[in-house]
Motif scaffolding. Structure first.
Motif, mmCIF file in Angstrom:
data_model
loop_
_atom_site.group_PDB
_atom_site.id
_atom_site.type_symbol
_atom_site.label_atom_id
_atom_site.label_comp_id
_atom_site.label_asym_id
_atom_site.label_seq_id
_atom_site.Cartn_x
_atom_site.Cartn_y
_atom_site.Cartn_z
ATOM 1 N N PRO A 6 1.191 -1.542 0.042
ATOM 2 C CA PRO A 6 0.305 0.002 0.159
ATOM 3 C C PRO A 6 0.807 1.444 -0.259
ATOM 4 C CG PRO A 6 -0.571 -1.627 2.097
ATOM 5 C CD PRO A 6 0.540 -2.098 1.071
ATOM 6 N N ARG A 7 0.667 2.416 -1.031
ATOM 7 C CA ARG A 7 1.257 3.787 -1.159
ATOM 8 C C ARG A 7 0.367 4.880 0.238
ATOM 9 N NH1 ARG A 7 5.157 4.630 -4.053
ATOM 10 N NH2 ARG A 7 3.498 6.163 -5.170
ATOM 11 N N LEU A 8 1.239 5.392 0.527
ATOM 12 C CA LEU A 8 0.289 6.415 0.805
ATOM 13 C C LEU A 8 1.310 7.684 0.616
ATOM 14 C CD1 LEU A 8 -0.043 5.073 4.800
ATOM 15 C CD2 LEU A 8 -1.590 5.615 2.565
ATOM 16 N N LEU A 9 0.265 8.431 0.229
ATOM 17 C CA LEU A 9 0.564 10.526 0.156
ATOM 18 C C LEU A 9 0.506 10.885 1.344
ATOM 19 C CD1 LEU A 9 2.131 12.232 -1.350
ATOM 20 C CD2 LEU A 9 0.085 13.017 -2.093
ATOM 21 N N VAL A 10 1.799 11.511 2.623
ATOM 22 C CA VAL A 10 0.936 12.384 3.549
ATOM 23 C C VAL A 10 1.341 13.694 2.924
ATOM 24 C CG1 VAL A 10 2.168 12.816 5.399
ATOM 25 C CG2 VAL A 10 2.331 10.015 5.415
ATOM 26 N N VAL A 11 0.490 14.524 2.879
ATOM 27 C CA VAL A 11 0.625 16.063 2.812
ATOM 28 C C VAL A 11 0.527 17.724 3.807
ATOM 29 C CG1 VAL A 11 -0.132 17.708 1.515
ATOM 30 C CG2 VAL A 11 -0.577 15.358 0.018
ATOM 31 N N GLU A 12 1.957 17.707 4.225
ATOM 32 C CA GLU A 12 2.150 18.041 5.654
ATOM 33 C C GLU A 12 3.443 18.936 5.446
ATOM 34 O OE1 GLU A 12 2.051 19.610 9.135
ATOM 35 O OE2 GLU A 12 0.153 17.807 8.817
ATOM 36 N N ASP A 13 3.663 20.316 5.672
ATOM 37 C CA ASP A 13 4.181 21.534 5.620
ATOM 38 C C ASP A 13 4.768 20.912 6.789
ATOM 39 O OD1 ASP A 13 1.887 22.231 7.254
ATOM 40 O OD2 ASP A 13 2.738 24.224 7.293
ATOM 41 N N GLU A 28 4.751 0.121 9.381
ATOM 42 C CA GLU A 28 3.812 -0.357 9.389
ATOM 43 C C GLU A 28 3.690 -0.951 8.669
ATOM 44 O OE1 GLU A 28 1.743 -1.352 11.864
ATOM 45 O OE2 GLU A 28 2.587 -0.198 13.110
ATOM 46 N N GLY A 29 4.376 -1.392 7.353
ATOM 47 C CA GLY A 29 4.640 -1.789 5.353
ATOM 48 C C GLY A 29 3.815 -1.179 4.560
ATOM 49 N N TYR A 30 3.537 0.341 4.836
ATOM 50 C CA TYR A 30 3.034 1.363 3.877
ATOM 51 C C TYR A 30 4.930 1.694 3.052
ATOM 52 C CZ TYR A 30 -1.438 0.793 5.652
ATOM 53 O OH TYR A 30 -2.445 0.442 6.378
ATOM 54 N N ASP A 31 4.443 1.926 1.769
ATOM 55 C CA ASP A 31 5.313 2.618 0.807
ATOM 56 C C ASP A 31 4.711 4.428 1.421
ATOM 57 O OD1 ASP A 31 7.305 0.430 0.403
ATOM 58 O OD2 ASP A 31 6.247 0.774 -2.112
ATOM 59 N N VAL A 32 5.910 5.502 1.351
ATOM 60 C CA VAL A 32 5.134 6.405 1.563
ATOM 61 C C VAL A 32 5.691 7.527 0.699
ATOM 62 C CG1 VAL A 32 5.112 8.197 4.028
ATOM 63 C CG2 VAL A 32 4.971 6.119 4.358
ATOM 64 N N TYR A 51 -2.301 6.039 -4.924
ATOM 65 C CA TYR A 51 -1.840 6.303 -3.730
ATOM 66 C C TYR A 51 -3.187 5.367 -3.344
ATOM 67 C CZ TYR A 51 2.165 8.946 -3.998
ATOM 68 O OH TYR A 51 3.486 9.698 -4.705
ATOM 69 N N THR A 52 -2.848 4.684 -2.421
ATOM 70 C CA THR A 52 -3.915 3.745 -1.612
ATOM 71 C C THR A 52 -4.961 4.471 -0.648
ATOM 72 O OG1 THR A 52 -2.058 1.771 -1.980
ATOM 73 C CG2 THR A 52 -4.417 1.845 0.071
ATOM 74 N N ALA A 53 -3.886 5.626 -0.002
ATOM 75 C CA ALA A 53 -4.486 6.644 0.491
ATOM 76 C C ALA A 53 -3.585 7.704 0.941
ATOM 77 C CB ALA A 53 -5.077 6.190 2.103
ATOM 78 N N ILE A 54 -4.616 9.159 0.927
ATOM 79 C CA ILE A 54 -3.535 10.705 1.346
ATOM 80 C C ILE A 54 -4.012 10.551 2.972
ATOM 81 C CG2 ILE A 54 -3.625 12.893 0.528
ATOM 82 C CD1 ILE A 54 -5.012 11.439 -2.284
ATOM 83 N N VAL A 55 -3.128 11.190 3.566
ATOM 84 C CA VAL A 55 -2.990 12.161 4.370
ATOM 85 C C VAL A 55 -3.338 13.522 4.666
ATOM 86 C CG1 VAL A 55 -2.303 11.934 7.523
ATOM 87 C CG2 VAL A 55 -2.312 9.744 6.255
ATOM 88 N N LEU A 56 -3.866 14.101 4.291
ATOM 89 C CA LEU A 56 -3.687 15.969 4.408
ATOM 90 C C LEU A 56 -4.237 16.242 5.516
ATOM 91 C CD1 LEU A 56 -4.172 17.161 1.124
ATOM 92 C CD2 LEU A 56 -6.406 16.656 1.229
ATOM 93 N N ASP A 57 -3.361 17.842 4.988
ATOM 94 C CA ASP A 57 -3.620 18.549 6.437
ATOM 95 C C ASP A 57 -3.865 19.765 5.393
ATOM 96 O OD1 ASP A 57 -2.531 19.864 8.287
ATOM 97 O OD2 ASP A 57 -0.498 21.207 8.010
ATOM 98 N N ILE A 58 -4.769 20.802 5.999
ATOM 99 C CA ILE A 58 -5.348 21.708 5.806
ATOM 100 C C ILE A 58 -4.702 22.972 5.646
ATOM 101 C CG2 ILE A 58 -7.323 23.216 6.250
ATOM 102 C CD1 ILE A 58 -9.239 21.120 7.713
#
Length: 113
Positions: A6-13, A28-32, A51-58
């Motif tokens: 699983p691939r995650l995109l973390v959008v965080e400044d 936890e086994g993700y590509d990030v 991506y499998t999911a996106i973690v997104l800051d506002i």
């Protein structure tokens, strides 16, 4: 045949928070991948592997996550989005979900969350 990682995109400044999230997700086994701006995130979202999911800051330096989420949904991208932000007001939570987020988490948070 094995399942792709699983691939995650973390959008965080905030660099230290992005690095901490990246490390913990990798454990936890993700590509990030990480992006610190909306422009950088938009470029990464064009990659063919997706991506499998996106973690997104506002609160990003060049735009807000609400707008990025709206643009994704408007373009037909339904990758799950978890908004992760310091903005905890009920109206912000509602706005995030109305923008198309699948969940909304407030900083600070526990890794167990």
């Amino acid at each position: 045949m094995t399942e792709p990682t699983p691939r995650l995109l973390v959008v965080e400044d905030e660099a230290h928070l992005a690095a901490g999230l990246k490390l913990n997700f990798e454990l936890e086994g993700y590509d990030v991948d990480t992006a610190g701006t909306m422009r950088e995130a938009a470029r990464m979202l064009l990659r063919p592997e997706g991506y499998t999911a996106i973690v997104l800051d506002i609160m990003l330096p060049d735009a807000d996550g609400f707008e990025l989420c709206k643009r994704l949904r408007g373009a037909g991208n339904y990758t799950p989005v978890i908004m992760l932000t310091a903005r905890s007001a009920p109206e912000d939570r509602v706005r995030g979900l109305e923008a198309g987020a699948d969940d909304y988490m407030v900083k600070p948070f526990s890794l167990e969350e």
